[in-house]
Motif scaffolding. Structure first.
Motif, PDB file in Angstrom:
ATOM      1  N   LEU A  57       1.013  -1.235   0.028  1.00 20.69           N
ATOM      2  CA  LEU A  57      -0.049   0.011   0.147  1.00 20.69           C
ATOM      3  C   LEU A  57       0.753   1.236  -0.022  1.00 20.69           C
ATOM      4  CD1 LEU A  57      -2.724  -1.146   2.668  1.00 20.69           C
ATOM      5  CD2 LEU A  57      -3.113  -0.652  -0.033  1.00 20.69           C
ATOM      6  N   LEU A  58       2.092   1.226   0.671  1.00 21.92           N
ATOM      7  CA  LEU A  58       2.791   2.302   0.700  1.00 21.92           C
ATOM      8  C   LEU A  58       3.507   2.704  -0.785  1.00 21.92           C
ATOM      9  CD1 LEU A  58       4.719   4.319   1.988  1.00 21.92           C
ATOM     10  CD2 LEU A  58       6.538   2.554   2.648  1.00 21.92           C
ATOM     11  N   ALA A  59       3.716   1.541  -1.419  1.00 15.41           N
ATOM     12  CA  ALA A  59       4.293   1.863  -2.876  1.00 15.41           C
ATOM     13  C   ALA A  59       3.165   2.321  -3.862  1.00 15.41           C
ATOM     14  CB  ALA A  59       4.503   0.370  -3.518  1.00 15.41           C
ATOM     15  N   ARG A  60       1.870   2.016  -3.543  1.00 12.30           N
ATOM     16  CA  ARG A  60       0.655   2.496  -4.329  1.00 12.30           C
ATOM     17  C   ARG A  60       0.644   3.925  -3.763  1.00 12.30           C
ATOM     18  NH1 ARG A  60      -4.262  -1.447  -3.389  1.00 12.30           N
ATOM     19  NH2 ARG A  60      -5.460   0.129  -4.163  1.00 12.30           N
ATOM     20  N   ALA A  61       0.546   4.394  -2.671  1.00  9.89           N
ATOM     21  CA  ALA A  61       0.630   5.844  -2.206  1.00  9.89           C
ATOM     22  C   ALA A  61       1.687   6.592  -2.833  1.00  9.89           C
ATOM     23  CB  ALA A  61       0.504   5.684  -0.558  1.00  9.89           C
ATOM     24  N   ILE A  62       2.951   5.948  -2.825  1.00  8.91           N
ATOM     25  CA  ILE A  62       4.272   6.936  -3.590  1.00  8.91           C
ATOM     26  C   ILE A  62       3.830   7.055  -4.854  1.00  8.91           C
ATOM     27  CG2 ILE A  62       6.546   6.704  -3.884  1.00  8.91           C
ATOM     28  CD1 ILE A  62       6.945   5.223  -1.327  1.00  8.91           C
ATOM     29  N   LEU A  63       3.233   6.004  -5.760  1.00 11.33           N
ATOM     30  CA  LEU A  63       3.072   6.173  -6.872  1.00 11.33           C
ATOM     31  C   LEU A  63       1.947   7.361  -7.287  1.00 11.33           C
ATOM     32  CD1 LEU A  63       3.347   2.478  -8.440  1.00 11.33           C
ATOM     33  CD2 LEU A  63       4.899   4.340  -8.732  1.00 11.33           C
ATOM     34  N   MET A  64       0.852   7.052  -6.383  1.00 13.38           N
ATOM     35  CA  MET A  64      -0.391   7.937  -6.588  1.00 13.38           C
ATOM     36  C   MET A  64       0.181   9.434  -6.408  1.00 13.38           C
ATOM     37  SD  MET A  64      -3.744   8.197  -4.241  1.00 13.38           S
ATOM     38  CE  MET A  64      -4.255   6.629  -4.863  1.00 13.38           C
ATOM     39  N   ALA A  65       1.193   9.752  -5.507  1.00 13.14           N
ATOM     40  CA  ALA A  65       1.664  11.053  -5.277  1.00 13.14           C
ATOM     41  C   ALA A  65       2.660  11.622  -6.555  1.00 13.14           C
ATOM     42  CB  ALA A  65       2.761  11.153  -4.107  1.00 13.14           C
ATOM     43  N   GLY A  66       3.133  10.685  -7.553  1.00 10.24           N
ATOM     44  CA  GLY A  66       3.765  10.982  -8.626  1.00 10.24           C
ATOM     45  C   GLY A  66       5.231  10.698  -8.250  1.00 10.24           C
ATOM     46  N   GLN A  67       5.445  10.269  -7.231  1.00  7.63           N
ATOM     47  CA  GLN A  67       7.153  10.051  -6.844  1.00  7.63           C
ATOM     48  C   GLN A  67       7.733   8.708  -7.557  1.00  7.63           C
ATOM     49  OE1 GLN A  67       6.329  10.576  -2.814  1.00  7.63           O
ATOM     50  NE2 GLN A  67       7.138  12.493  -2.708  1.00  7.63           N
ATOM     51  N   TYR A  68       7.619   8.866  -8.688  1.00 10.79           N
ATOM     52  CA  TYR A  68       8.045   7.397  -9.372  1.00 10.79           C
ATOM     53  C   TYR A  68       9.579   7.179  -9.128  1.00 10.79           C
ATOM     54  CZ  TYR A  68       3.974   8.983 -11.938  1.00 10.79           C
ATOM     55  OH  TYR A  68       2.884   9.580 -12.206  1.00 10.79           O
ATOM     56  N   ARG A  69      10.449   8.095  -9.173  1.00 15.88           N
ATOM     57  CA  ARG A  69      11.866   7.721  -8.707  1.00 15.88           C
ATOM     58  C   ARG A  69      12.052   7.434  -7.575  1.00 15.88           C
ATOM     59  NH1 ARG A  69      15.879   6.381 -11.695  1.00 15.88           N
ATOM     60  NH2 ARG A  69      15.197   8.182 -13.188  1.00 15.88           N
ATOM     61  N   TYR A  70      11.226   8.166  -6.599  1.00 19.54           N
ATOM     62  CA  TYR A  70      11.434   7.669  -4.993  1.00 19.54           C
ATOM     63  C   TYR A  70      10.916   6.317  -5.008  1.00 19.54           C
ATOM     64  CZ  TYR A  70      10.643   7.336   0.023  1.00 19.54           C
ATOM     65  OH  TYR A  70      10.697   6.963   1.201  1.00 19.54           O
ATOM     66  N   ALA A  71       9.704   5.836  -5.431  1.00 18.61           N
ATOM     67  CA  ALA A  71       9.228   4.515  -5.528  1.00 18.61           C
ATOM     68  C   ALA A  71      10.161   3.449  -5.966  1.00 18.61           C
ATOM     69  CB  ALA A  71       8.130   4.362  -6.511  1.00 18.61           C
ATOM     70  N   THR A  72      11.191   3.764  -6.984  1.00 23.10           N
ATOM     71  CA  THR A  72      12.405   2.739  -7.149  1.00 23.10           C
ATOM     72  C   THR A  72      13.393   2.656  -6.136  1.00 23.10           C
ATOM     73  OG1 THR A  72      13.364   4.512  -8.511  1.00 23.10           O
ATOM     74  CG2 THR A  72      11.576   2.982  -9.815  1.00 23.10           C
TER      75      THR A  72
END
Length: 555
Positions: free
Chosen positions: A274-289
């Motif tokens: 769910l944290l990964a989904r939240a990070i992606l929803m926030a548009g922080q794609y680089r941070y997700a990786t």
């Protein structure tokens, strides 16, 4: 002093402290005040201020039992279990037949891993006072751990009959009703709690959980706000907050809540996904990786997490890395052994590179020798035997562990041991017994669906899978794929295609989801080209998957 005792009886620690300071100024000896002042400060959750009044052990004869009990409670909450035990021994020497004291001793034993001794303490407390609310509450909690939710209800109900205004028991009862899916009864009990204890944060939290499960995220959020942050240290509270904020499309707040869960429970896979989904929803794609790179490198990322990070790479334009992660997500999971607790001999052995073959005899011997009544020792010994491929020996340890606590995790491991031993009768008895007590358990329902298929009852299997999909598992690719195939065989091609498309959208590189969609199209007719393309894709995916590892010889 009388007014201070009255304030303590009401649970008003602040008023008691004021009265006790006045008593000291009036010349009352400090030995008469120490125990009461320590108790007043503990009620205020000020353990730091309570310790100086209690740790000297200077109590008058009339207050000594309270003083030692309060000191024992303080030491237990600070994690000093040995010191807590010594303090309880001093209190027990003064009031050996106090049922509530035996409950406290039982809780200490449970926290220290002496689980069988904790059960014995609860039984002794009830023998001393069968009407003791605290003893009935504790016994109900132990029964809930061992037998399940349904079996615990009569114990809580007996306690409530003895004291209908006891807030802790009412909260335990409400939580158990909520887990059983009896939402209206749970709400009724929490409303009673709020009448007795206005603004009680635990009552609002239980109501928030029910609202979130019902999909009313706005109400759940409003109820969480009423807790006023008093329960923020609990991972369950942060988990509900994260889900609510994610539904409200507040990804930054959701991510903060899920990070809090992972600080408290690093092994929580759901919170990580769910944290990964939240990070992606926030548009922080680089941070997700970057955020999940360690888990991915260590091979500890779940398929759901791999899918989310793959999506991040795709949105960054790196389709090569995205494809690699999608392929990994589609592979069947490899069995693995995770040994927790490096202080144990087996933990040290595995950390130093010794195999589970070498560690297993040490683990089993430790479990037998160190503490026959310890859930952790028996469960760990069973885990190592299961990892070695010895299901019968693993089951022996799991049975001993389940006499103390049969959690969902232990249920799944016992089921795996039955499957490895090809013991269908044992598996069926385990699943049916667990579901009788825990009718909303998702792992048990999933297993029941599988057993229904084995028994030639696809209607029951389909009904179970539909319920699971509609109650929180609508992102489970394997479940959706299985449901699609069952719908197709049941003649409902429209539902089959819907379920298969949902699975395929979640994981396009999964051969299971791809094959399910092909079967759905075949059932509906008129999609011959798509069906052929999907089946060709299944063959291509399976062709590039690595072969499973060869089984390792054991000695």
């Amino acid at each position: 002093m009388d007014q201070a005792r009255g304030a303590l009886a009401r649970g008003d620690g602040i008023d008691a402290e004021v009265k006790l300071r006045a008593a000291l100024n009036a010349g009352v000896p400090v030995t008469d005040v120490n125990a009461l002042m320590g108790r007043a400060l503990m009620i205020q959750h000020r353990r730091d201020r309570a310790r100086p009044w209690l740790q000297t052990g200077r109590f008058s004869p009339a207050t000594a039992a309270m003083g030692w009990r309060t000191l024992a409670s303080l030491e237990r909450q600070d994690g000093n279990l040995a010191a807590s035990g010594r303090a309880y021994d001093r209190a027990l020497a003064i009031i050996p037949r106090d049922a509530a004291l035996w409950v406290e001793i039982g809780r200490l034993r449970y926290a220290g891993g002496e689980h069988v001794l904790a059960i014995e303490a609860a039984e002794h407390a009830l023998a001393l006072n069968p009407a003791s609310v605290r003893a009935l509450e504790f016994r109900g909690q132990l029964v809930r751990d061992r037998y399940g939710l349904l079996a615990a209800l009569p114990w809580f109900e007996r306690a409530i009959v003895n004291d209908p205004a006891d807030v802790p028991v009412l909260l335990e009862y409400a939580a158990t009703l909520g887990e059983l899916g009896r939402a209206s009864e749970c709400v009724t009990v929490t409303r009673r709690v709020l009448q007795l204890s206005p603004a009680n944060p635990k009552a609002y939290y239980l109501q928030a959980v029910l609202a979130a499960r019902a999909g009313n995220h706005a109400l759940a959020r409003s109820l969480l706000e009423r807790t006023r942050g008093k329960l923020d240290a609990l991972p369950g509270v942060q988990m509900v907050r994260g889900v609510v904020e994610l539904a409200a499309r507040n990804p930054s707040a959701a991510a903060e809540a899920f990070e809090a869960v992972l600080r408290l429970r690093p092994e929580n896979e759901t919170a990580r996904e769910l944290l990964a989904r939240a990070i992606l929803m926030a548009g922080q794609y680089r941070y997700a990786t970057l955020r999940f790179a360690p888990e991915i490198a260590a091979g500890q990322a779940s398929p759901g997490l791999l899918l989310s990070v793959a999506r991040g790479w795709e949105l960054l334009g790196d389709r090569q890395r995205a494809g690699e992660l999608l392929d990994r997500a589609a592979r069947p999971p490899e069995p693995s052994l995770w040994a927790l607790g490096r202080s144990r001999p087996v933990g040290r052995m595995l950390e130093q590179g010794q195999s589970e073959v070498e560690a297993a005899p040490v683990t089993s011997a430790e479990a037998r020798r160190s503490n026959l009544g310890s859930y952790d020792a028996q469960a760990l010994a069973g885990d190592v035997q299961l990892a070695m491929g010895h299901p019968v020996e693993a089951q022996e340890h799991y049975v001993l562990a389940s006499r103390i606590r049969l959690s969902e995790s232990l249920f799944e491991r016992r089921l795996a041991a039955f499957a490895m031993a090809r013991d269908a009768k044992g598996a069926r008895e385990l699943v049916e017994g667990y579901l009788r007590q825990n009718p909303t358990s998702r792992p048990a329902l999933r297993a029941a669906a599988g057993l229904a298929l084995q028994d030639g009852d696809p209607v029951r299997a389909r009904t179970i899978l539909r319920w699971l999909r509609d109650n929180g598992q609508d992102r489970d690719v394997a479940l959706l794929s299985d449901l699609a195939i069952l719908e197709a065989h049941g003649g409902d091609s429209a539902r089959a295609v819907d379920a298969a498309r949902a699975a395929y959208r979640l994981q396009r590189s999964s051969p299971v989801a791809t094959q399910a969609l092909a079967i759905g199209y075949a059932a509906s007719g008129g999609h011959l080209a798509q069906e052929r393309a999907l089946l060709e894709k299944v063959r291509a995916i399976k062709a590039r998957m690595p072969l499973p590892p060869m089984p390792r010889e054991t000695r």
